[in-house]
Enzyme design. Structure first.
Site, PDB file in Angstrom:
ATOM      1  N   ASP A   1       0.837  -1.210   0.000  1.00 41.96           N
ATOM      2  CA  ASP A   1       0.000   0.000   0.000  1.00 41.96           C
ATOM      3  C   ASP A   1       0.871   1.259   0.000  1.00 41.96           C
ATOM      4  O   ASP A   1       0.548   2.249  -0.648  1.00 41.96           O
ATOM      5  CB  ASP A   1      -0.902   0.016   1.246  1.00 41.96           C
TER       6      ASP A   1
ATOM      7  N   ASP B   1       0.357   4.617  -2.106  1.00 40.96           N
ATOM      8  CA  ASP B   1       0.047   5.879  -1.405  1.00 40.96           C
ATOM      9  C   ASP B   1       1.087   6.957  -1.728  1.00 40.96           C
ATOM     10  O   ASP B   1       0.758   8.124  -1.943  1.00 40.96           O
ATOM     11  CB  ASP B   1      -0.007   5.652   0.113  1.00 40.96           C
TER      12      ASP B   1
ATOM     13  N   LYS C   1     -26.044 -14.901  -8.380  1.00 39.96           N
ATOM     14  CA  LYS C   1     -26.947 -13.734  -8.440  1.00 39.96           C
ATOM     15  C   LYS C   1     -26.616 -12.845  -7.232  1.00 39.96           C
ATOM     16  O   LYS C   1     -26.929 -13.176  -6.106  1.00 39.96           O
ATOM     17  CB  LYS C   1     -28.393 -14.184  -8.412  1.00 39.96           C
TER      18      LYS C   1
ATOM     19  N   LYS D   1     -27.809 -19.109 -17.811  1.00 41.73           N
ATOM     20  CA  LYS D   1     -27.950 -18.485 -19.147  1.00 41.73           C
ATOM     21  C   LYS D   1     -27.497 -19.462 -20.231  1.00 41.73           C
ATOM     22  O   LYS D   1     -26.540 -20.213 -20.019  1.00 41.73           O
ATOM     23  CB  LYS D   1     -27.055 -17.241 -19.250  1.00 41.73           C
TER      24      LYS D   1
END
Ligand code: 1X8
Length: 320
Positions: free
Chosen positions: A36, A40, A117, A288
């Site tokens: 990080d 940063d 979902k 699907k």
């Protein structure tokens, strides 16, 4: 532009590219390659350049994610292509009927793709030449609300795609379970009303008129559909999901190709089991037809695709 400013503009562009690459690895691939601190520090250095030379600021700069002013209200957005609903099914028998109807029309050579979902808020994102230009809610499927400034604060939504595509994509914006618990703890401590569930918390966060509030809510996204697959040169849903991830979107990894009801039911039972362990809420499985030509052959009813069904899980026990 003087030569030194031009050099700074190039340097700022390289810094943005690096920062957007780090954000993609962290929020989309879930595989950060730098600490990080590195992100940063680079972000801090870019802010310094942009503060000194505001004319160098570009819309895809990560410093612009939380730039929006407080709005008076949300503009209406008319969706060029309506956001459809799904036909819900609740039993294995209804899934069998769905598969039989599809195979009756298309023949036996049909593959299905199962996707989780996500229990969030449907959103639609528009990009022009790779740049994020507009984000909107589903609304009633035909008219939604322009919430671009709020969606720009969602770190997993790319401000610039990996390719200069002009496309519209759709998916779900949600609040991870951990963020939901932390938010409610803070609200409870502050004597504010708590949210009933992560979906309501996500909806409330996206409806904030002040993007700075939205930016504090740790929202995330899973994208799952492109309005016009043309620019992605894909022939089926499974490949489209891979391409969506390749160009910069956060795509849910639990997608699976299924040949028949048994494999679909296996997927459903697996995720009914794993549901409570997932870091986000789901309320079912979307089934699907995978091939886009076969989807076109089946088409739509007035409100829903004939090539998809949403199996709904029974409700989990009340939020504890
Ligand atoms: N209303 C809809 O069309 C959909 C709603 C959702 C949802 N909430 N989560 C995932 C998907 C998906 N993977 O297709 C869909 S599709």
């Amino acid at each position: 532009m003087s030569e030194s400013i031009a050099k700074l503009a190039d340097q700022a562009a390289r810094m943005r590219q690096e920062l957007n690459k780090y954000a993609y690895e962290y929020y989309v691939k879930d595989n950060p390659t730098v600490e990080d601190y590195v992100y940063d520090k680079l972000y801090h250095d870019l802010v310094a350049i942009e503060e000194k030379y505001p004319e160098l600021i570009t819309s895809d700069s990560p410093t612009q994610r939380v730039g929006g002013q407080v709005l008076q209200g949300f503009e209406k957005v008319v969706h060029d292509v309506p956001l459809y609903s799904l036909n819900d099914v609740f039993t294995k028998e209804e899934i069998v009927a769905f598969i039989n109807r599809v195979k009756k029309e298309l023949g036996e050579n049909v593959t299905f793709v199962c996707e989780l979902k996500i229990d969030g808020l449907s959103i639609t994102l528009r990009y022009e030449d790779g740049l994020f230009v507009r984000g909107a809610t589903r609304g009633d499927g035909t008219v939604g609300e322009n919430i671009t400034e709020n969606l720009k604060t969602v770190r997993s939504i790319p401000l610039r795609l990996q390719e200069p595509l002009t496309i519209e994509v759709r998916g779900e914006c949600f609040m991870p379970k951990k963020s939901f618990v932390t938010l409610n703890e803070k609200r409870d401590e502050a004597g504010q009303a708590i949210f009933a569930n992560p979906r309501n918390a996500a909806a409330g966060s996206l409806r904030q008129l002040d993007p700075k509030v939205t930016a504090t809510r740790n929202l995330d996204t899973f994208l799952y559909t492109v309005v016009d697959f043309g620019p992605l040169h894909v022939a089926n849903q499974f490949t489209a999901l891979n391409q969506l991830e390749n160009v910069g979107f956060h795509v849910n990894h639990e997608r699976r190709l299924c040949k028949n009801v048994e494999e679909i039911w296996e997927y459903i039972e697996e995720f009914q089991e794993r549901r409570t362990t997932l870091p986000y809420e789901i309320d079912g499985v979307v089934i699907k037809v995978n091939d886009f030509h076969q989807q076109e052959e089946l088409g739509f009813t007035v409100k829903a695709p004939r090539w998809a069904a949403a199996y709904k899980f029974p409700p989990e026990e009340a939020q504890t």
